[in-house]
Design an enzyme around this catalytic site. Structure first.
Site, short mmCIF file in Angstrom:
data_model
loop_
_atom_site.label_atom_id
_atom_site.label_comp_id
_atom_site.label_asym_id
_atom_site.label_seq_id
_atom_site.Cartn_x
_atom_site.Cartn_y
_atom_site.Cartn_z
N SER A 1 0.84 -1.19 0.00
CA SER A 1 0.00 0.00 0.00
C SER A 1 0.88 1.25 0.00
O SER A 1 1.69 1.42 -0.90
CB SER A 1 -0.96 -0.04 1.19
OG SER A 1 -2.01 0.88 1.03
N GLU B 1 -9.21 -5.63 -4.24
CA GLU B 1 -8.57 -4.60 -3.43
C GLU B 1 -9.58 -3.72 -2.67
O GLU B 1 -9.36 -3.36 -1.52
CB GLU B 1 -7.70 -3.69 -4.31
CG GLU B 1 -6.51 -4.37 -4.95
CD GLU B 1 -5.29 -4.42 -4.05
OE1 GLU B 1 -5.41 -4.13 -2.85
OE2 GLU B 1 -4.21 -4.75 -4.57
N HIS C 1 -14.80 -10.28 7.20
CA HIS C 1 -15.73 -11.18 6.49
C HIS C 1 -16.22 -10.56 5.18
O HIS C 1 -16.64 -9.40 5.15
CB HIS C 1 -16.93 -11.50 7.38
CG HIS C 1 -17.92 -12.40 6.71
ND1 HIS C 1 -17.63 -13.68 6.32
CD2 HIS C 1 -19.21 -12.19 6.34
CE1 HIS C 1 -18.68 -14.23 5.76
NE2 HIS C 1 -19.65 -13.34 5.75
#
Length: 518
Positions: A208, A323, A415
């Site tokens: 990142s 992403e 999740h």
């Protein structure tokens, strides 16, 4: 007269770089801990604390200490608000944060080992060198010396201001966090041999904003010779500066002046007296970006690479299939709200880019928004970076696309993320066992393979080795990409049609033919 601390360094260095009592480095002796075949040294200073008059200055050399310095506890992370990865425990923070950590095999190798220096992500506003996910124990057991480093963040790491520019001998301001990274790499060159590392085989790798930092270090003349391979995971800085005018020094200085005013400071002297915690504002976070200035980054990285003036080293890079899933809330995206929500996030985007992600239904709109964010934030930068290095550099390029979906459990913050931003980190560091999730055999095979690829890259500048799936070199004539998932296979550049929409728009903005059109 030789200072006592320096005398101890010379004495111990003459006897041995590593002893039962400690390791000799600049400044004095440090003693770490040994566990499970790895020696770990935590909280080693690589620069003076950037406090008081040293706030918003280049990092300064470490002061020597006497005796043996304990390196058994991590130092605080640099000042920040929040966390770099959702769900992580917020780190202890301090403005006194220029420290690094070293992991090295307990048994000293006959020959120096490759060195892997990790630069954390977090949008240049968050992140920590001590986050367990980034620990180098597993890579060290495989035969590397691993370093994680701290660097200044937010307004403390990137403020530009006319007064700072005037007081600087380099006639620039900003990029202090990047200067910290370079100071840590200089420390590695001077000291890593004491830990069994090879200063001539240093790999920088980051994710990142850490990968964006890697792209800048490849473009910076200040970083020349400090590293010999590079790995970028989901991040680069290659968009036209015309769409990021705040990167230009004059504009960044105006941002800095407005920030100082918002802090009630009429001068840098007054701003240096403001408590660090009060600088953690939204306006301060907006300053967290690189600056094109005369000293560290005198030119736009795209132009540096296009001209073949980059720090030319072998490059491994790539991004993830999902992403955006961990970065934006897709639950409110519908076919009707798509345009308004997109403009609220980014402002008006060029119509050809938006048109490259068609949709009709609400579910299609969610997928289109996720795909657009994936390519806008990460996918295009990695494709551009790979092509630029393949065209103008001598160092080989190895390109990946991570599409493995970790078993993020129901009810967790992760999740539904899929192969999201951050998901590759558990595999690259071989740290699946840090989480009590229902890891599958395929996950464990991939973690072992990815971490071995990364280590091989550090060893030789090529991830390939016997027993691993072959990873072809990426070239302009054969732009092949390794897909890292349950199966490891080679394929074409993913999402190529929509990526080309960005290319067309960005090249038009630059008013030039595409120098790496492919």
């Amino acid at each position: 007269m030789i200072a006592r601390g320096l005398f101890l360094v010379l004495l111990w260095a003459a006897a041995s770089a590593a002893t039962a009592r400690g390791v000799a480095i600049e400044g004095g002796l440090v003693e770490g801990i040994e566990s499970d075949g790895v020696r770990t040294f935590k909280g080693i200073p690589f620069a003076q604390p950037p406090l008081g008059d040293l706030r918003w200055r280049e990092p300064q050399p470490v002061a020597a200490w006497s005796g043996v310095r304990s390196a058994t506890r991590f130092a605080p992370a640099c000042m920040q608000d929040g966390v770099s990865i959702p769900g992580e425990k917020p780190p202890e923070t301090s403005e006194d944060c220029l420290y690094l950590n070293v992991w090295t095999p307990e048994k000293r190798s006959q020959t120096p080992l490759p060195v892997m220096v990790f630069i954390y992500g977090g949008g240049w506003t968050n992140g920590s060198a001590s986050m367990p996910l980034y620990w180098g124990d597993r890579l060290a057991r495989k035969g590397a010396v691993v370093v994680t480093l701290g660097y200044r963040l937010g307004s403390l790491g990137f403020l530009s201001h006319p007064e700072l520019t005037r007081e600087s001998r380099n006639h620039s301001s900003g990029n202090y966090g990047l200067m910290d990274q370079i100071a840590a790499l200089q420390w590695v060159q001077r000291n890593i041999g004491s830990f069994g590392g090879d200063k001539n085989r240093v790999t920088i790798f980051g994710q990142s904003a850490g990968a964006m930092s890697v792209s800048i270090l490849m473009a910076s003349p200040r970083a020349r010779g400090l590293f010999h391979r590079a790995i970028g995971q989901s991040g680069g800085v290659f968009e036209p500066v015309e769409i990021a005018p705040h990167y230009l020094l004059a504009n960044a200085e105006k941002q800095g002046q407005a920030f100082a005013t918002s802090m009630g400071a009429s001068s840098i002297e007054e701003l240096r007296r403001v408590p660090a915690a009060k600088l953690l504002t939204a306006d301060g976070r907006a300053l967290a970006h690189p600056v094109i200035e005369p000293y560290l980054l005198p030119d736009d990285p795209f132009d540096v690479f296009a001209a073949g003036k980059q720090n030319d080293v072998p490059l491994l890079l790539g991004s993830n299939a999902d992403e955006a899933r961990s970065l934006i809330d897709l639950s409110t995206v519908t076919a009707t709200s798509f345009a308004a929500e997109l403009e609220k996030q980014w402002g008006p985007l060029p119509p050809p880019i938006v048109a490259a992600y068609p949709f009709k239904t609400d579910e299609e709109a969610k997928r289109a928004r996720a795909a657009l964010e994936r390519d806008l934030r990460f996918g295009w930068d990695m494709w551009a970076w790979a092509r630029l290095q393949a065209k103008t550099g001598q160092g080989k390029v190895f390109y990946y696309y991570f599409n493995q979906e970790p078993p993020f459990p129901d009810g967790s913050v992760n999740h539904g993320w899929g192969a999201s931003h951050f998901a590759d980190l558990w595999y690259a560091f071989d740290h699946l066992d840090q989480e009590p999730w229902a890891w599958r055999d395929g996950d464990r095979r991939l973690a072992d393979t990815m971490s071995t690829y990364w280590l091989n890259m550090a060893r030789s500048g090529d991830p390939n080795a016997a027993g691993l799936p072959s990873w072809p070199q990426f070239t302009l004539n054969q732009p092949r990409v390794l897909r890292l998932g349950e199966s490891i296979v080679t394929g074409d550049v993913p999402n190529l049609q929509s990526l080309r929409a960005f290319d067309d728009v960005y090249n038009s903005i630059r008013n030039a033919d595409a120098p790496v059109k492919n």
